[in-house]
Enzyme design. Structure first.
Site, PDB file in Angstrom:
ATOM      1  N   VAL A 285      34.910  44.358  21.345  1.00  0.00           N
ATOM      2  CA  VAL A 285      34.350  44.886  21.952  1.00  0.00           C
ATOM      3  C   VAL A 285      33.311  46.023  20.837  1.00  0.00           C
ATOM      4  O   VAL A 285      34.322  46.107  20.318  1.00  0.00           O
ATOM      5  CB  VAL A 285      35.227  46.019  22.979  1.00  0.00           C
ATOM      6  CG1 VAL A 285      34.521  47.450  23.621  1.00  0.00           C
ATOM      7  CG2 VAL A 285      35.255  45.407  24.146  1.00  0.00           C
TER       8      VAL A 285
ATOM      9  N   THR B 187      33.305  45.581  15.724  1.00  0.00           N
ATOM     10  CA  THR B 187      33.739  45.919  17.744  1.00  0.00           C
ATOM     11  C   THR B 187      35.148  45.087  16.831  1.00  0.00           C
ATOM     12  O   THR B 187      35.342  45.075  15.589  1.00  0.00           O
ATOM     13  CB  THR B 187      33.400  44.307  17.910  1.00  0.00           C
ATOM     14  OG1 THR B 187      34.183  43.350  16.936  1.00  0.00           O
ATOM     15  CG2 THR B 187      32.027  43.768  18.064  1.00  0.00           C
ATOM     16  N   ASP B 188      36.044  45.707  17.860  1.00  0.00           N
ATOM     17  CA  ASP B 188      37.553  45.648  17.468  1.00  0.00           C
ATOM     18  C   ASP B 188      37.784  44.237  18.291  1.00  0.00           C
ATOM     19  O   ASP B 188      37.122  43.397  18.049  1.00  0.00           O
ATOM     20  CB  ASP B 188      38.167  46.303  18.546  1.00  0.00           C
ATOM     21  CG  ASP B 188      37.744  46.111  19.815  1.00  0.00           C
ATOM     22  OD1 ASP B 188      37.552  45.004  20.631  1.00  0.00           O
ATOM     23  OD2 ASP B 188      38.509  47.116  21.526  1.00  0.00           O
ATOM     24  N   GLN B 189      39.408  43.603  18.526  1.00  0.00           N
ATOM     25  CA  GLN B 189      39.877  42.246  18.499  1.00  0.00           C
ATOM     26  C   GLN B 189      39.240  41.551  19.534  1.00  0.00           C
ATOM     27  O   GLN B 189      38.934  40.337  19.811  1.00  0.00           O
ATOM     28  CB  GLN B 189      41.208  42.367  17.995  1.00  0.00           C
ATOM     29  CG  GLN B 189      41.770  42.826  16.684  1.00  0.00           C
ATOM     30  CD  GLN B 189      43.568  42.656  16.736  1.00  0.00           C
ATOM     31  OE1 GLN B 189      44.327  42.919  18.103  1.00  0.00           O
ATOM     32  NE2 GLN B 189      44.195  41.732  15.700  1.00  0.00           N
ATOM     33  N   MET B 190      38.833  42.817  20.428  1.00  0.00           N
ATOM     34  CA  MET B 190      38.240  41.985  21.797  1.00  0.00           C
ATOM     35  C   MET B 190      37.012  41.677  21.732  1.00  0.00           C
ATOM     36  O   MET B 190      36.380  41.407  22.725  1.00  0.00           O
ATOM     37  CB  MET B 190      38.570  42.804  23.052  1.00  0.00           C
ATOM     38  CG  MET B 190      39.935  42.805  23.250  1.00  0.00           C
ATOM     39  SD  MET B 190      40.381  44.521  24.448  1.00  0.00           S
ATOM     40  CE  MET B 190      39.933  45.422  23.618  1.00  0.00           C
TER      41      MET B 190
END
Length: 134
Positions: free
Chosen positions: A20, A15-18
């Site tokens: 997602v 996932t990314d920082q959000m």
């Protein structure tokens, strides 16, 4: 049977920082689905490669509908679509735990000789398997 399902849990590193899932990480989920589809039919990808046959992707089309998130339990649906002389096609979809459709994809793979790097007909045991799929 044409269809198979396998579950995959989204890992933090995907996932990314959000929180997602990064778009490129869906491709390995679909690969898990195809490898497990074969395994469910009694075909080991490892054994196939040990016997000199690979099955690389030559075409893929992915449509993102909704994001998967960290720790989601995903269900990867893999469906055999068709087989020609050297190609095999799959339709795939990923759903979350709420049964929401997240991503769809179509893949075309080609049977290739590891010795020559050239397309070859599928091994007889694969052809026999594909004949039995309803």
């Amino acid at each position: 049977m044409k269809n198979h399902q396998v579950q995959v849990r989204v890992r933090y590193s995907e996932t990314d920082q959000m929180g997602v899932v990064y778009h490129g990480n869906y491709i390995p989920y679909f690969e898990i689905g195809r490898v497990e589809w074969l395994r469910n039919k009694g075909v080991s990808y490892k054994v196939m490669e040990e016997n000199g046959i690979a099955l690389p992707i030559v075409s893929m089309n992915i449509n993102y509908k909704k994001s998967a998130r960290y720790d989601d339990l995903l269900t990867v649906h893999t469906r055999f679509k068709s087989q020609t002389t050297v190609k095999i096609e799959f339709e795939c979809a990923i759903y979350n735990e709420l049964q929401e459709l997240l991503t769809t994809a179509e893949f075309v793979l080609v049977f290739v000789s590891l010795k020559t790097g050239r397309p070859v007909a599928p091994p007889d045991y694969i052809l026999e398997l594909l004949k039995t799929i309803d």
